[in-house]
Write a protein that holds these residues in place. Structure first.
Motif, short mmCIF file in Angstrom:
data_model
loop_
_atom_site.label_atom_id
_atom_site.label_comp_id
_atom_site.label_asym_id
_atom_site.label_seq_id
_atom_site.Cartn_x
_atom_site.Cartn_y
_atom_site.Cartn_z
N ALA A 65 5.95 -4.29 -1.95
CA ALA A 65 5.11 -5.21 -0.08
C ALA A 65 5.15 -4.44 0.74
CB ALA A 65 6.36 -5.66 -0.64
N GLU A 66 4.41 -5.32 1.82
CA GLU A 66 3.64 -4.62 2.70
C GLU A 66 5.13 -5.14 4.09
OE1 GLU A 66 0.05 -4.24 4.27
OE2 GLU A 66 0.53 -3.85 6.47
N ALA A 67 5.37 -4.61 4.06
CA ALA A 67 6.33 -5.22 5.50
C ALA A 67 6.04 -6.00 6.94
CB ALA A 67 7.92 -4.63 6.30
N ILE A 124 5.60 0.47 5.69
CA ILE A 124 5.66 -0.67 6.50
C ILE A 124 4.69 0.56 7.23
CG2 ILE A 124 8.08 -0.46 7.17
CD1 ILE A 124 8.72 2.28 7.76
N ASN A 125 3.89 -0.51 8.00
CA ASN A 125 2.73 0.42 8.94
C ASN A 125 3.58 0.82 11.01
OD1 ASN A 125 0.67 -1.45 9.13
ND2 ASN A 125 2.20 -3.48 8.33
N LYS A 126 3.08 2.41 11.20
CA LYS A 126 3.48 2.75 12.40
C LYS A 126 2.40 3.32 12.91
CE LYS A 126 6.24 6.96 12.44
NZ LYS A 126 6.87 8.68 11.35
N VAL A 156 4.33 4.93 4.41
CA VAL A 156 4.51 4.72 6.03
C VAL A 156 2.89 4.66 6.02
CG1 VAL A 156 4.41 5.80 7.90
CG2 VAL A 156 6.36 6.11 6.70
N GLU A 157 3.33 3.19 6.66
CA GLU A 157 1.04 2.70 6.52
C GLU A 157 0.59 3.22 7.93
OE1 GLU A 157 -0.25 -0.43 5.33
OE2 GLU A 157 0.78 -0.84 3.70
N ILE A 158 -0.78 4.58 8.01
CA ILE A 158 -0.95 4.82 9.23
C ILE A 158 -2.02 4.43 9.61
CG2 ILE A 158 0.71 6.58 9.83
CD1 ILE A 158 -1.35 8.56 8.62
N ILE A 186 -3.20 5.25 4.28
CA ILE A 186 -4.23 5.18 4.89
C ILE A 186 -4.92 3.85 4.90
CG2 ILE A 186 -6.49 5.91 6.54
CD1 ILE A 186 -5.87 8.57 5.30
N ASP A 187 -4.33 2.75 6.42
CA ASP A 187 -4.13 1.51 6.26
C ASP A 187 -5.88 1.05 6.61
OD1 ASP A 187 -3.56 -1.54 6.90
OD2 ASP A 187 -1.76 -0.92 7.83
N ASP A 188 -6.44 0.51 6.93
CA ASP A 188 -8.14 -0.24 7.61
C ASP A 188 -9.06 1.07 6.86
OD1 ASP A 188 -6.02 -2.34 8.28
OD2 ASP A 188 -5.90 -1.76 10.06
N LEU A 207 -4.83 5.11 -0.44
CA LEU A 207 -6.55 4.45 0.57
C LEU A 207 -5.72 2.61 0.50
CD1 LEU A 207 -9.27 6.96 0.26
CD2 LEU A 207 -7.44 6.86 2.15
N LYS A 208 -5.71 2.25 1.65
CA LYS A 208 -6.03 1.36 1.83
C LYS A 208 -7.44 0.65 2.73
CE LYS A 208 -2.61 -1.74 2.60
NZ LYS A 208 -1.18 -2.88 3.19
N ILE A 209 -8.38 0.15 1.57
CA ILE A 209 -9.74 -0.75 1.68
C ILE A 209 -9.17 -1.90 2.56
CG2 ILE A 209 -12.15 -1.45 1.57
CD1 ILE A 209 -11.31 -0.29 -1.42
N ALA A 243 -7.11 -2.58 -2.80
CA ALA A 243 -7.91 -2.98 -1.67
C ALA A 243 -6.92 -4.22 -0.92
CB ALA A 243 -8.74 -4.32 -2.62
N GLU A 244 -7.45 -4.65 0.62
CA GLU A 244 -6.80 -6.00 1.65
C GLU A 244 -7.59 -6.49 1.48
OE1 GLU A 244 -4.53 -3.64 5.05
OE2 GLU A 244 -6.37 -3.31 5.06
N GLY A 245 -7.19 -7.92 1.87
CA GLY A 245 -8.06 -9.30 2.16
C GLY A 245 -8.75 -9.62 0.74
MG MG Z 1 -0.19 -1.96 7.13
#
Ligand code: MG
Ligand code: C2E
Ligand code: MG
Ligand code: MG
Length: 287
Positions: A65-67, A124-126, A156-158, A186-188, A207-209, A243-245
């Motif tokens: 899960a993403e916080a 978590i996003n940092k 940790v999402e960067i 690695i976010d976005d 990797l988050k697309i 995959a996001e979204g």
């Molecule tokens: Mg994120």
């Protein structure tokens, strides 16, 4: 007449200037007020952590899960992070906020394990600012130790922007996070200063697309090629792909046939308040 015109333009100009000054002033006041309120937000319990499930594409189960933070403002209602994270970064409030997010995420992971026997990874996003604070990782190591939670329960999402700030400090930080057992995502991905070189140096796990590619991949052939290529390349580098979204069944199917690993998006669920998330988590674990 020339005099008159001169007079008019002068007054006009003057009026415009005062108007401009007023609106600048109003903006500055508004900003100061918001900074003051943001500083008080944590002590007043106005910040809360929402959780968005990340599901395994093949089993359909929630494994992560993403916080995501929300500010429950007494007058404005719920304020989304897009409207206050940058202010938190500019004012340094991000340090306190980021530590709070980490502690809160640890407490949730621990409770879900103890109370429901459910073991998931929370990301978590940092923000880049946090990496540059001296002694930061030592503080987090301490928080992790005290929590009794295993490091690999935390991701940790960067974003790619982290990587241009100060490569040496950031790499050292990431190495330390890895040593604590935490994973890196690695976010976005694909939107920032994408450089293939840092993928090699970083030693990330996921990797988050970015959702912009997912959004358009069914209609724009170029975006479909980009997503397909990110998945192939990521896999060859030993990374798992999220995959996001993801909003439609059609997108899910396409991602499945292109061997993506995890999905996150409204198709499954939006970010939820902790109570709602727990209900969903339990229903998912024990159908
Ligand atoms: Mg994120
Ligand atoms: P992000 O890390 O890329 O998070 C994903 C964002 O996409 C979240 O927005 C999420 O609610 C939204 N989203 C998820 N699924 C879908 C979907 O299917 N469709 C659409 N249209 N959107 C979807 P949110 O919660 O508003 O957060 C925005 C950004 O704020 C995050 O982007 C992240 O960069 C930042 N952020 C959130 N929480 C924190 C935090 O604790 N610390 C820091 N530094 N940044 C945070
Ligand atoms: Mg993202
Ligand atoms: Mg984003």
């Amino acid at each position: 007449n020339a005099d008159q015109a001169m007079y008019l333009s002068k007054t006009n100009g003057r009026n415009q200037l005062t108007f401009f000054e007023h609106s600048m002033h109003a903006k500055a006041m508004e900003r100061l007020k918001m900074i003051g309120e943001l500083r008080e937000a944590l002590p007043r319990n106005e910040i809360s952590l929402y959780f968005q499930p990340i599901v395994d594409l093949y089993t359909g189960k929630i494994t992560k899960a993403e916080a995501l933070v929300r500010w429950c403002h007494p007058r404005e209602g719920i304020i989304f992070p897009g409207n206050f994270i940058s202010l938190a970064e500019e004012t340094g409030i991000i340090h306190e906020l980021g530590d709070w997010v980490f502690r809160n995420a640890l407490a949730c992971v621990k409770r879900w394990k103890q109370e429901f026997g459910i073991d998931i990874q929370v990301s978590i996003n940092k923000s880049p600012k946090q990496f540059l604070k001296k002694g930061h990782t030592e503080e987090w190591a301490e928080l992790l130790r005290n929590s009794g939670v295993a490091g690999n329960n935390i991701v940790v999402e960067i974003t790619e922007s982290v990587l241009i700030s100060n490569t040496a400090v950031v790499s050292e930080n990431l190495r330390q996070l890895h040593q604590l057992g935490m994973e890196i995502s690695i976010d976005d991905f694909g939107t920032g200063y994408s450089s293939m070189g840092y993928l090699k140096r970083l030693d990330a796990n996921f990797l988050k697309i970015d959702q912009s590619f997912v959004k358009n991949m069914m209609t724009l052939p170029t975006d479909a090629v980009i997503v397909e290529t990110i998945i192939l390349m990521g896999h060859k580098l030993g990374l798992k792909i999220i995959a996001e979204g993801v909003e439609t069944e059609q997108q899910r199917k396409w991602l499945e046939s292109n061997h993506c690993d995890y999905l996150q998006g409204y198709l499954f669920s939006a970010a939820l308040e902790v109570d709602d998330f727990e209900r969903l988590l339990k229903a998912d674990a024990w159908p």
